[in-house]
Design an enzyme around this catalytic site. Structure first.
Site, PDB file in Angstrom:
ATOM      1  CG  ASP A 165      -1.768   1.179   1.354  1.00 14.93           C
ATOM      2  OD1 ASP A 165      -2.465   1.500   0.379  1.00 14.93           O
ATOM      3  OD2 ASP A 165      -1.762   1.825   2.436  1.00 14.93           O
ATOM      4  CG  ASP A 171      -1.556   8.317   1.769  1.00 16.47           C
ATOM      5  OD1 ASP A 171      -0.811   8.777   2.649  1.00 16.47           O
ATOM      6  OD2 ASP A 171      -2.188   9.015   0.958  1.00 16.47           O
TER       7      ASP A 171
HETATM    8 MG   LIG Z   1      -2.748   3.227   3.479  1.00 15.33          MG
END
Ligand SMILES: [Mg+2]
Length: 342
Positions: free
Chosen positions: A26, A28
């Site tokens: 992932d 962010d």
């Molecule tokens: Mg995230």
């Protein structure tokens, strides 16, 4: 299926970057926050890659193209090719292409990432409900998406045109606070039409399938910061996961996680990819990890011992999740977490 903190014999002592062939990361809260790289991300990813692990970046954000995301990562010091970025726009474009005729028109409510992904599947993005679209797709359009776009989507969806959404994340963190995400925009059209979209993004299977198809991963490790997208996506795809604490999840949320939100491993940050994960095993009526023993009592989680804070958290997870079974642990872990500084 009930999962506790698992100890995988083949991974014990072996770095996760060696035990798994591909990291599905992932972005962010894992690799960057806002515009900046998260501490230890650049060097940890470089080391994992140098050791032979493949890296892929998996994002629910459909606004930016893989090219743009790869450029951003490269600027941060993480050399990345567009082909190493998988977006929910790509996942939803594949989902649409399987349900409409080749070359069909698709009404787009969203940004450039969505248009590029549709063209990649041979579909034709159009802008109006009057363009005779075979599908409607909604993805995050950024702050400048005009209100009239929701009206276009609603006209077509209300006529019965199949409706798709890249993802339904309700919020997007920004440097200035929490902003409405694509899930909030989808809600607008849902209210106007009473219809339900087909959704592609994490934690749903289309996103995981897109990721596996594009990376060819055989032993993937999902690495994320959110329990209800990253970790639940890994659970649904039946692959192992590493939760890092550099994003939105704290210790209390982790202890209360229901089975589909329980990661295989937990660590402070991406340095966790480079080490073996310690064993968590039964000890008396509780669980031990490193120097800590955690026990579920009638109304609280109790922690004894000393050592690495993360080991204490791992022992607490085993105690909490075993006590909770297939549910959510309601025992108070506040005092134990405070002792760990977590
Ligand atoms: Mg995230």
């Amino acid at each position: 299926m009930s999962r506790t903190v698992r100890t995988r014999p083949e991974a014990s002592g072996q770095a996760l970057s060696e035990a798994y062939d591909t990291a599905l990361l992932d972005l962010d809260g894992v690799v960057y926050a806002g515009g900046d790289a998260i501490a230890y991300a650049v060097e940890s990813l470089a080391t994992a890659r140098a050791g032979g692990m493949r890296l892929a970046y998996v994002t629910n954000n459909a606004l930016r193209t893989p090219d743009t995301v790869a450029g951003h990562l490269t600027e941060l010091g993480i050399p990345t090719a567009a082909g190493e970025v998988i977006t929910s726009a790509q996942a939803v474009a594949r989902l649409i292409s399987e349900q409409v005729p080749a070359g069909a028109r698709v009404l787009v409510i969203g940004g450039e990432g969505l248009r590029v992904a549709l063209r990649e599947r041979g579909l034709e993005p159009v802008e109006s409900a009057d363009d005779d679209p075979a599908a409607v797709v909604q993805g995050f359009g950024g702050p400048d998406l005009p209100w009239g776009r929701f009206a276009e989507a609603s006209y077509a969806v209300a006529r019965g045109v199949p409706w798709f959404a890249s993802n339904t994340d309700l919020t997007i963190p920004s440097g200035r606070g929490i902003a409405p995400g694509n899930g909030a925009a989808v809600q607008v059209v849902r209210i106007a039409t009473g219809a339900e979209p087909q959704v592609a993004g994490k934690p749903l299977p289309p996103m995981h399938r897109e990721t596996i198809l594009r990376t060819g991963a055989e032993r993937p490790l999902v690495v994320g910061d959110r329990l209800d997208t990253d970790i639940e996506g890994a659970f649904n795809g039946e692959v192992d996961s590493l939760l890092v604490l550099t994003g939105v999840t704290d210790g209390a949320q982790l202890l209360a996680a229901p089975p589909q939100h329980r990661p295989t491993y937990v660590d402070h940050d991406l340095r966790g990819m480079l080490t073996g994960q310690p064993e968590v095993g039964p000890a008396g009526d509780g669980f031990r990890c490193g120097g800590w023993t955690a026990t579920a009592r009638a109304d609280r989680l109790e922690l004894e011992g000393e050592g690495e804070a993360l080991d204490g958290l791992r022992a607490l997870c085993a105690a909490a999740w075993t006590a909770a079974g297939d549910g959510s642990c309601g025992l108070d872990g506040g005092k134990a977490l405070a002792r760990l500084g977590l």
